[in-house]
Scaffold this motif. Structure first.
Motif, PDB file in Angstrom:
ATOM      1  N   PRO A  17      21.347 -15.987  21.988  1.00  0.00           N
ATOM      2  CA  PRO A  17      20.712 -17.309  21.998  1.00  0.00           C
ATOM      3  C   PRO A  17      21.493 -18.341  22.803  1.00  0.00           C
ATOM      4  N   PHE A  18      22.804 -18.212  22.842  1.00  0.00           N
ATOM      5  CA  PHE A  18      23.609 -19.170  23.590  1.00  0.00           C
ATOM      6  C   PHE A  18      23.379 -19.027  25.092  1.00  0.00           C
ATOM      7  N   ARG A  19      23.221 -17.819  25.563  1.00  0.00           N
ATOM      8  CA  ARG A  19      22.907 -17.607  26.964  1.00  0.00           C
ATOM      9  C   ARG A  19      21.524 -18.167  27.291  1.00  0.00           C
ATOM     10  N   THR A  20      20.570 -17.957  26.390  1.00  0.00           N
ATOM     11  CA  THR A  20      19.213 -18.479  26.593  1.00  0.00           C
ATOM     12  C   THR A  20      19.210 -19.997  26.645  1.00  0.00           C
ATOM     13  N   LEU A  21      19.977 -20.649  25.769  1.00  0.00           N
ATOM     14  CA  LEU A  21      20.026 -22.107  25.747  1.00  0.00           C
ATOM     15  C   LEU A  21      20.795 -22.660  26.940  1.00  0.00           C
ATOM     16  N   ALA A  22      21.811 -21.934  27.405  1.00  0.00           N
ATOM     17  CA  ALA A  22      22.638 -22.436  28.503  1.00  0.00           C
ATOM     18  C   ALA A  22      21.967 -22.284  29.850  1.00  0.00           C
ATOM     19  N   ARG A  23      21.090 -21.320  29.989  1.00  0.00           N
ATOM     20  CA  ARG A  23      20.511 -21.017  31.299  1.00  0.00           C
ATOM     21  C   ARG A  23      19.784 -22.212  31.909  1.00  0.00           C
ATOM     22  N   THR A  52      30.434 -22.334  23.693  1.00  0.00           N
ATOM     23  CA  THR A  52      29.862 -21.339  24.603  1.00  0.00           C
ATOM     24  C   THR A  52      28.860 -21.964  25.562  1.00  0.00           C
ATOM     25  N   VAL A  53      27.934 -22.740  25.031  1.00  0.00           N
ATOM     26  CA  VAL A  53      26.932 -23.367  25.901  1.00  0.00           C
ATOM     27  C   VAL A  53      27.597 -24.361  26.840  1.00  0.00           C
ATOM     28  N   GLY A  54      28.540 -25.144  26.304  1.00  0.00           N
ATOM     29  CA  GLY A  54      29.245 -26.099  27.161  1.00  0.00           C
ATOM     30  C   GLY A  54      30.018 -25.410  28.275  1.00  0.00           C
ATOM     31  N   GLY A  55      30.712 -24.338  27.950  1.00  0.00           N
ATOM     32  CA  GLY A  55      31.458 -23.612  28.974  1.00  0.00           C
ATOM     33  C   GLY A  55      30.553 -22.998  30.015  1.00  0.00           C
ATOM     34  N   ALA A  56      29.399 -22.474  29.579  1.00  0.00           N
ATOM     35  CA  ALA A  56      28.470 -21.879  30.528  1.00  0.00           C
ATOM     36  C   ALA A  56      27.878 -22.923  31.461  1.00  0.00           C
ATOM     37  N   VAL A  57      27.657 -24.130  30.954  1.00  0.00           N
ATOM     38  CA  VAL A  57      27.124 -25.197  31.799  1.00  0.00           C
ATOM     39  C   VAL A  57      28.156 -25.635  32.830  1.00  0.00           C
ATOM     40  N   VAL A  58      29.407 -25.724  32.420  1.00  0.00           N
ATOM     41  CA  VAL A  58      30.461 -26.211  33.308  1.00  0.00           C
ATOM     42  C   VAL A  58      30.857 -25.162  34.347  1.00  0.00           C
ATOM     43  N   TYR A  59      30.987 -23.908  33.902  1.00  0.00           N
ATOM     44  CA  TYR A  59      31.502 -22.877  34.806  1.00  0.00           C
ATOM     45  C   TYR A  59      30.446 -21.908  35.310  1.00  0.00           C
ATOM     46  N   GLY A  60      29.227 -22.024  34.829  1.00  0.00           N
ATOM     47  CA  GLY A  60      28.159 -21.119  35.248  1.00  0.00           C
ATOM     48  C   GLY A  60      27.942 -20.011  34.234  1.00  0.00           C
ATOM     49  N   THR A  61      26.685 -19.678  33.993  1.00  0.00           N
ATOM     50  CA  THR A  61      26.385 -18.682  32.970  1.00  0.00           C
ATOM     51  C   THR A  61      26.932 -17.297  33.324  1.00  0.00           C
ATOM     52  N   ASP A  62      26.827 -16.902  34.584  1.00  0.00           N
ATOM     53  CA  ASP A  62      27.300 -15.565  34.959  1.00  0.00           C
ATOM     54  C   ASP A  62      28.797 -15.422  34.727  1.00  0.00           C
ATOM     55  N   VAL A  63      29.559 -16.399  35.196  1.00  0.00           N
ATOM     56  CA  VAL A  63      31.018 -16.342  35.036  1.00  0.00           C
ATOM     57  C   VAL A  63      31.400 -16.394  33.570  1.00  0.00           C
ATOM     58  N   TRP A  64      30.790 -17.292  32.827  1.00  0.00           N
ATOM     59  CA  TRP A  64      31.196 -17.487  31.437  1.00  0.00           C
ATOM     60  C   TRP A  64      30.939 -16.244  30.589  1.00  0.00           C
ATOM     61  N   PHE A  65      29.747 -15.678  30.704  1.00  0.00           N
ATOM     62  CA  PHE A  65      29.400 -14.553  29.837  1.00  0.00           C
ATOM     63  C   PHE A  65      29.967 -13.228  30.333  1.00  0.00           C
ATOM     64  N   GLN A  66      30.359 -13.161  31.591  1.00  0.00           N
ATOM     65  CA  GLN A  66      30.964 -11.939  32.094  1.00  0.00           C
ATOM     66  C   GLN A  66      32.478 -11.917  31.934  1.00  0.00           C
TER      67      GLN A  66
END
Length: 453
Positions: free
Chosen positions: A141-147, A199-213
């Motif tokens: 869900p965090f990836r879905t919300l961050a995208r 998680t969502v904040g980090g994905a927004v700042v650094y990009g979803t691909d980088v954060w979750f990988q």
């Protein structure tokens, strides 16, 4: 509601005492196997060591090289629609966990949020990732919300590799052991929310691909577990069937930080089981009796154990390099052989949680159909002989690990003798890790001392 009540009563008639795991979710302690655990672990260790030597000597390069390529692609129609359904299911489940965690019953076994997170997600879903493949990117869900939010801000460059995810995984292991997440639903809901914000904040700042990988430890756990599975999904909308463990030979790790994460993935659940053994109870009481605070002892033991596991593995790769005399360096050997540890981690995780998952099936079903129900559904009785399933899971993980390092060795070294010699130190360390896992799963399980209310 009448039907729900009848269903709950039916589950209750099947319920009894389950194995302890995760605070108040368990009932009685796990009984030992009918044979001494030292005999199980010692015999298995000797057998595994001998078998590792014999199999490395009898390996055929042609057969070994063919293992990763065997498989079949099967198209999956409507994959896009399935992903959208999974996205929605993940977000709805997250919302339900938070709401039920705050507003649901105070009893952990009756609270749908606690049961869904521990039995449904960390036990049931985690097992599916190394048995059927990683579906977490679609369900997360965090990836879905961050995208959709990632396009709103500036994307900064991530400079710390996977090291923060190593620290995050160790921290999650520490919280799982010492935190009241399985006993206090509001605390669990708060931790889930806090994790989501980061998680969502980090994905927004650094990009979803980088954060979750690279950064998110949960996403990395499931992605690496997926390397063990006989199923793999690709971007073309198809599923590839392959031999179990074939993914362990793929060059999927980038450097020392990824290797450290794999070692942590093996050590964290081992530590979780170790602290429930009688030996740890005696050790902890003795150390605390000397004046060491319990809240210092647990993280210190977690970090020390990780350092020992990591040091043993690196020492094995250095010895393998020395025994071959080839130009392949220690970093390459450590990186290429580390995926074999994923099979050990998956085998131990299965041994650690499968009985726990089965015992809480009634509670999990009730959590889905009536998350606010105040009726305790009870827990299913798991027979004593089921402990041998845990032993089999650990041994299966070891066999897949040995096959993985064997195949990798023949890919790295042109000379057969070099390929054989380099396996001995790594196989020996894997045997030691396997023996530790076997010893833990064959011990009676009790609540860790000094962590109760």
């Amino acid at each position: 509601m009448a039907r729900v009540g009848v269903f709950v009563l039916a589950l209750a008639t099947l319920a009894g005492t389950a194995l302890a795991h995760g605070g108040s979710l368990g009932g009685a302690a796990r009984p030992p196997l009918s044979v001494p655990a030292w005999l199980v672990a010692g015999t298995a260790g000797v057998a595994l060591g001998v078998s590792a030597i014999v199999t490395t000597r009898s390996t055929s390069r042609v057969v070994t090289a063919a293992r990763p390529t065997l498989g079949r692609h099967v198209p999956v129609p409507g994959q896009r629609a399935l992903v959208l359904v999974a996205n929605a299911l993940g977000v709805v489940t997250l919302a339900g966990v938070v709401v039920v965690g705050y507003l649901g019953p105070a009893d952990p076994l009756s609270n749908g949020a606690v049961v869904v997170v521990w039995a449904g997600w960390w036990a049931g879903f985690a097992m599916s990732t190394y048995l059927l493949g990683d579906t977490w990117p679609a369900l997360d869900p965090f990836r879905t919300l961050a995208r959709p939010l990632s396009a709103l801000g500036r994307t900064y460059r991530w400079q710390w590799g996977a090291w923060p995810s190593v620290a995050g995984l160790l921290a999650l292991g520490w919280v799982e052991v010492v935190g009241p997440l399985a006993d206090r639903p509001p605390v669990l809901a708060t931790v889930v929310l806090a994790y989501g914000v980061v998680t969502v904040g980090g994905a927004v700042v650094y990009g979803t691909d980088v954060w979750f990988q690279e950064v998110d430890p949960v996403a990395r756990v499931f992605a690496l577990y997926g390397q063990v599975a006989p199923l793999r999904r690709d971007d073309e909308g198809s599923v590839r069937f392959r031999l179990p463990g074939a993914g362990l030979t793929e060059d999927v790790l980038a450097g020392a930080d990824d290797v450290a994460f794999v070692v942590a993935l093996l050590w964290v659940p081992t530590f979780d089981g170790l602290v429930t053994t009688p030996l740890w109870g005696r050790f902890a009481r003795g150390v605390v009796g000397w004046g060491v605070p319990a809240l210092v002892l647990y993280p210190l033991a977690l970090a020390t154990g990780f350092a020992v596991y990591w040091g043993l593995y690196l020492a094995a790769t250095r010895l393998a390099r020395r025994m071959t005399g080839a130009e392949v360096g220690v970093p390459t050997l450590a990186r290429r052989f580390a995926p074999g540890l994923l099979a050990l981690a998956a085998g131990y995780h299965f041994a650690h949680v499968f009985d726990f998952f089965l015992s809480l099936v009634p509670a999990l079903v009730l959590a889905v159909i009536a998350p606010f129900a105040t009726v305790d559904p009870g827990i299913l009785v798991v027979p004593d002989w089921f402990g041998w399933v845990a032993v089999g899971a650990v041994l299966t993980g070891h066999v897949l690990a040995v096959l993985g390092i064997r195949t990798t060795a023949f890919e790295l070294f042109p000379e057969r003798d070099q390929a054989v010699r380099c396996q001995y130190p790594v196989a020996a360390v894997m045997v030691s890790f396997t023996v530790v896992s076997l010893w833990v799963v064959t011990r009676p399980e009790f609540a860790p001392p000094f962590l109760g209310p």
